[in-house]
Motif scaffolding. Structure first.
Motif, PDB file in Angstrom:
ATOM      1  N   ILE A  34      20.085  49.219  61.590  1.00 24.69           N
ATOM      2  CA  ILE A  34      19.789  50.292  62.538  1.00 24.69           C
ATOM      3  C   ILE A  34      18.293  50.386  62.785  1.00 24.69           C
ATOM      4  CG2 ILE A  34      19.838  52.800  62.870  1.00 24.69           C
ATOM      5  CD1 ILE A  34      22.504  52.791  61.284  1.00 24.69           C
TER       6      ILE A  34
ATOM      7  N   THR B 109      22.538  57.060  68.655  1.00 22.05           N
ATOM      8  CA  THR B 109      22.792  56.413  67.371  1.00 22.05           C
ATOM      9  C   THR B 109      23.448  57.421  66.439  1.00 22.05           C
ATOM     10  OG1 THR B 109      20.895  54.918  67.604  1.00 22.05           O
ATOM     11  CG2 THR B 109      21.739  55.281  65.374  1.00 22.05           C
TER      12      THR B 109
ATOM     13  N   ALA C 217      26.992  48.908  63.593  1.00 20.20           N
ATOM     14  CA  ALA C 217      25.842  48.550  62.749  1.00 20.20           C
ATOM     15  C   ALA C 217      26.330  48.499  61.308  1.00 20.20           C
ATOM     16  CB  ALA C 217      24.709  49.559  62.909  1.00 20.20           C
TER      17      ALA C 217
ATOM     18  N   LEU D 267      25.247  53.327  69.193  1.00 23.71           N
ATOM     19  CA  LEU D 267      25.097  52.530  67.978  1.00 23.71           C
ATOM     20  C   LEU D 267      25.641  53.338  66.814  1.00 23.71           C
ATOM     21  CD1 LEU D 267      23.869  49.990  66.584  1.00 23.71           C
ATOM     22  CD2 LEU D 267      21.746  51.299  66.353  1.00 23.71           C
ATOM     23  N   CYS D 268      26.540  52.752  66.031  1.00 27.99           N
ATOM     24  CA  CYS D 268      27.160  53.513  64.940  1.00 27.99           C
ATOM     25  C   CYS D 268      27.322  52.648  63.705  1.00 27.99           C
ATOM     26  CB  CYS D 268      28.530  54.036  65.380  1.00 27.99           C
ATOM     27  SG  CYS D 268      29.449  54.879  64.060  1.00 27.99           S
TER      28      CYS D 268
ATOM     29  N   LEU E  21      24.578  57.717  62.533  1.00 20.67           N
ATOM     30  CA  LEU E  21      24.493  57.097  61.221  1.00 20.67           C
ATOM     31  C   LEU E  21      24.948  58.082  60.151  1.00 20.67           C
ATOM     32  CD1 LEU E  21      21.787  58.494  59.854  1.00 20.67           C
ATOM     33  CD2 LEU E  21      20.592  56.863  61.317  1.00 20.67           C
TER      34      LEU E  21
ATOM     35  N   ILE F  32      19.087  60.135  67.657  1.00 20.80           N
ATOM     36  CA  ILE F  32      19.685  59.744  66.375  1.00 20.80           C
ATOM     37  C   ILE F  32      20.393  60.937  65.746  1.00 20.80           C
ATOM     38  CG2 ILE F  32      19.283  58.689  64.129  1.00 20.80           C
ATOM     39  CD1 ILE F  32      16.666  57.579  65.220  1.00 20.80           C
TER      40      ILE F  32
END
Length: 322
Positions: free
Chosen positions: A123, A22, A49, A115-116, A24, A207
């Motif tokens: 998220i 992930t 995301a 996942l970005c 973020l 993450i």
């Protein structure tokens, strides 16, 4: 193809298990470009995301920057962008469903998902495995609530949640009358007609947080806003209005769509629009960081990397963590 990919992962000394990566960070931190470069390195696919990039035709204002998904001539596959029409209301429950469909499809093909995005609630919901119920709209309840103030709605929501022994997921439950009414609608439904909630399994993920200092972030936000206006953001939003998307629906999406629409309908001058929008984006980025810090307090481990490093160094740092 699946076996070949797993062999590549093994050759790189990576553990191929049920996790994903992930990435973020706040707006203008460069997270999408980083995710694309990492995905190109790992032959991975990206799951977005972002709560607004789901809408077709809302490209410049949401900062899709689809060119970022091409790395050295290779097009990195991405998902959950351009999946619904402007004017519709996408929500967290639907995102969970769409995410799980993408995640399972990617994993079943032997590919690594990344996942970005910057929508912290989305998220956290998929990583933690929020249980959500599909609740239909209640026209009679909405009519009864339409004249109430946000303060009155907030009191009602708090009382209902206490009866249901549920917690406020986040402050966005009550950041507008529209969202507060929807939250009351959900709590009222669950109070009178308890339903089996959709079980969304938590997903283990490495993450990565893209850390950008406040002053650099502010400069990038202002610079990017100017570029997007020059690239035709006003024309894009004017085109949506001409297509019949109601102004109130565009205003509902917030930020660029709210302030540019208000300018186009004559409520704000160009300079007022620019100044207010710039401030709103800065405030939004600050709220994003507040959410991510809150995730850490809620037990998530986020590995922060410096946004100003060379791309190669950032990718190598993530590889070493992975």
């Amino acid at each position: 193809m699946k076996t070949e990919y797993i062999d590549k992962i093994a050759d790189a000394g990576l553990a191929f298990d049920k996790r994903m990566i992930t990435i973020l960070g706040p707006t203008a931190s460069g997270k999408t470009t980083l995710a694309a470069h990492l995905a190109a390195r790992l032959h991975a696919e990206i799951i977005s995301a972002d709560s607004r990039q789901v809408y077709c035709g809302m490209d410049i204002g949401t900062g899709k920057d689809l060119a970022d998904y091409t790395v050295e001539g290779h097009r990195v596959p991405y998902h959950l962008i351009d999946i619904c029409e402007p004017g519709t209301k996408y929500n967290l429950f639907r995102y969970q469903q769409d995410f799980l469909d993408c995640y399972e499809d990617i994993r079943n093909r032997g590919v690594l998902p990344i996942l970005c995005g910057g929508t912290g609630l989305y998220i956290e919901a998929v990583l933690k495995g929020y249980s959500l119920s599909p609740v239909p709209q209640n026209a009679e309840l909405r009519k009864d609530l339409e004249d109430k103030s946000l303060e009155e709605l907030t009191v009602m929501l708090v009382e209902l949640k206490a009866k249901n022994h549920s917690l406020m997921h986040n402050k966005t439950d009550v950041d507008s009358c529209q969202r507060a009414i929807r939250a009351i609608e959900i709590e009222t439904y669950n109070l009178t007609k308890p339903t089996e909630e959709r079980q969304c399994p938590p997903i283990e993920s490495l993450i990565i947080g893209v850390d950008i200092d406040r002053e650099t972030r502010r400069k990038k936000i202002t610079s990017r806003l100017k570029v997007r206006l020059e690239e035709g953001m006003l024309d894009e939003i004017d085109g949506l209005l001409r297509q019949g998307v109601p102004a109130e629906d565009l205003i509902y999406y917030g930020l660029e769509y709210k302030f540019v629409t208000e300018h186009l309908v004559g409520k704000l001058s160009y300079n007022e629009m620019f100044r207010q929008l710039e401030i709103a984006i800065h405030q939004f980025a600050k709220r994003q960081m507040t959410w991510f810090r809150g995730m850490e307090r809620r037990g998530f481990t986020i590995h922060w990397i410096n946004a100003e490093q060379r791309m190669e160094d950032k990718v190598e740092e993530i590889m070493s963590l992975w």
